[in-house]
Motif scaffolding. Structure first.
Motif, PDB file in Angstrom:
ATOM      1  N   ALA A  53     -12.064  -7.720   4.219  1.00 62.13           N
ATOM      2  CA  ALA A  53     -11.716  -6.987   3.006  1.00 62.13           C
ATOM      3  C   ALA A  53     -10.233  -7.137   2.679  1.00 62.13           C
ATOM      4  CB  ALA A  53     -12.072  -5.518   3.164  1.00 62.13           C
ATOM      5  N   GLN A  54      -9.941  -7.210   1.404  1.00 63.20           N
ATOM      6  CA  GLN A  54      -8.564  -7.260   0.917  1.00 63.20           C
ATOM      7  C   GLN A  54      -8.357  -6.121  -0.067  1.00 63.20           C
ATOM      8  OE1 GLN A  54      -8.851 -11.495  -0.423  1.00 63.20           O
ATOM      9  NE2 GLN A  54      -6.954 -11.725   0.728  1.00 63.20           N
ATOM     10  N   THR A  55      -7.106  -5.668  -0.182  1.00 63.07           N
ATOM     11  CA  THR A  55      -6.780  -4.574  -1.093  1.00 63.07           C
ATOM     12  C   THR A  55      -5.790  -5.053  -2.139  1.00 63.07           C
ATOM     13  OG1 THR A  55      -7.117  -2.930   0.643  1.00 63.07           O
ATOM     14  CG2 THR A  55      -5.871  -2.236  -1.285  1.00 63.07           C
ATOM     15  N   THR A  95      -5.763   1.358  -6.187  1.00 62.26           N
ATOM     16  CA  THR A  95      -6.041   0.308  -5.219  1.00 62.26           C
ATOM     17  C   THR A  95      -7.485  -0.158  -5.398  1.00 62.26           C
ATOM     18  OG1 THR A  95      -6.667   1.930  -3.533  1.00 62.26           O
ATOM     19  CG2 THR A  95      -4.368   1.191  -3.557  1.00 62.26           C
ATOM     20  N   ILE A  96      -7.709  -1.453  -5.258  1.00 60.71           N
ATOM     21  CA  ILE A  96      -9.028  -2.044  -5.452  1.00 60.71           C
ATOM     22  C   ILE A  96      -9.379  -2.827  -4.197  1.00 60.71           C
ATOM     23  CG2 ILE A  96     -10.424  -3.608  -6.865  1.00 60.71           C
ATOM     24  CD1 ILE A  96      -8.341  -3.130  -9.123  1.00 60.71           C
ATOM     25  N   THR A  97     -10.476  -2.464  -3.558  1.00 63.68           N
ATOM     26  CA  THR A  97     -10.918  -3.155  -2.358  1.00 63.68           C
ATOM     27  C   THR A  97     -11.814  -4.326  -2.742  1.00 63.68           C
ATOM     28  OG1 THR A  97     -10.828  -1.115  -1.071  1.00 63.68           O
ATOM     29  CG2 THR A  97     -12.133  -2.918  -0.166  1.00 63.68           C
ATOM     30  N   ILE A 122      -3.530  -4.097  -5.709  1.00 62.61           N
ATOM     31  CA  ILE A 122      -2.845  -2.964  -6.337  1.00 62.61           C
ATOM     32  C   ILE A 122      -2.857  -3.158  -7.848  1.00 62.61           C
ATOM     33  CG2 ILE A 122      -0.748  -1.584  -6.376  1.00 62.61           C
ATOM     34  CD1 ILE A 122      -2.057  -1.847  -3.599  1.00 62.61           C
ATOM     35  N   GLU A 128       0.904   4.123  -2.982  1.00 64.65           N
ATOM     36  CA  GLU A 128       0.733   5.561  -2.726  1.00 64.65           C
ATOM     37  C   GLU A 128       1.870   6.364  -3.339  1.00 64.65           C
ATOM     38  OE1 GLU A 128      -0.932   8.367   0.793  1.00 64.65           O
ATOM     39  OE2 GLU A 128       0.498   6.821   1.428  1.00 64.65           O
ATOM     40  N   SER A 147     -15.560  -6.751   2.130  1.00 62.72           N
ATOM     41  CA  SER A 147     -15.878  -5.666   3.057  1.00 62.72           C
ATOM     42  C   SER A 147     -15.612  -6.108   4.481  1.00 62.72           C
ATOM     43  CB  SER A 147     -17.345  -5.239   2.899  1.00 62.72           C
ATOM     44  OG  SER A 147     -18.201  -6.336   3.188  1.00 62.72           O
ATOM     45  N   GLU A 170       0.822  -1.205   0.000  1.00 62.43           N
ATOM     46  CA  GLU A 170       0.000   0.000   0.000  1.00 62.43           C
ATOM     47  C   GLU A 170       0.861   1.261   0.000  1.00 62.43           C
ATOM     48  OE1 GLU A 170      -0.032  -1.630   4.305  1.00 62.43           O
ATOM     49  OE2 GLU A 170      -0.092  -2.430   2.249  1.00 62.43           O
TER      50      GLU A 170
END
Length: 214
Positions: free
Chosen positions: A96-98, A87-89, A100, A81, A92, A77
């Motif tokens: 939840a996972q993020t 970033t894609i979530t 790139i 930045e 929920s 992350e």
């Protein structure tokens, strides 16, 4: 002060916002990654002025500072930045996972301030603390090798370039690229610790240094 650099720590970054008049403001500093090494290279535009078949003068123009930091693995992350990636979530709540998604060009890279500390052999007390302004990340390397009996761990390398801000600092009347504060060997360890903590809590500039560090 010691005669050589030996040690580095406190690698931070802060997102920069530039006002319409060129005034720079910064978000709260965040840890970039634990740092293993620091290098700095200063270059500037220059031109030789010839007359009568010899160099009469050498004219120097704008400076550019390139810093390279060797680090351990940088959090994805943070990489996203610094590079301005999407970033894609997924999901929920606590599950939840993020993810790139690398952008196709560098136009979304933000300007940042970069902070770090240099040591002269004292593990706990730096000899210099630095904030560099108006920086962009040029590249972040990533490599890994197959696991076997001889495999070592791989870190990452971050190359960051900064140029002069558009607006001069009020205190110096110049568009300074960074703020470097040497720390006296005579300063008590507790005072050094307080100074370093304060220095990296917010971005210190030529204009706010006397207020923040007084």
């Amino acid at each position: 002060m010691g005669v050589q650099y030996r040690g580095c720590s406190h690698l931070f970054y802060a997102i920069e916002t530039e006002g319409v008049d060129g005034t720079l403001t910064y978000g709260t500093p965040k840890v970039l990654a634990p740092v293993k090494s620091v290098s700095r290279d200063i270059t500037d535009d220059n031109e030789s002025i010839y007359a009568d078949n010899v160099v009469q003068d050498r004219v120097y123009g704008a400076k550019q500072v390139t810093r390279t930091f060797e680090t351990i693995r940088i959090a994805p992350e943070v990489v996203a930045e610094l590079l301005g990636d999407a970033t894609i979530t997924i999901g929920s709540g606590s599950d939840a996972q993020t993810a790139i998604a690398t952008n196709p060009d560098g136009s979304s890279k933000p300007y940042v301030a970069i902070g770090y500390a240099l040591h002269d052999g004292d593990v706990d007390s730096p000899c210099e603390i630095v904030w560099a302004f108006h920086c962009k990340v040029n590249s972040i390397s990533q490599s890994s090798a197959t696991i076997d009996d001889g495999t070592g761990s791989e870190g990452q390398s971050v190359e960051i370039v900064n140029v002069a801000p558009k607006k001069a600092w009020t205190t110096t009347g110049k568009r300074n690229l960074d703020f470097d504060l040497p720390i006296s060997d005579d300063m008590a360890a507790a005072d050094v610790a307080t100074l370093v903590n304060t220095f990296f809590t917010q971005v210190v500039t030529p204009d706010n240094a006397s207020t923040i560090l007084a």
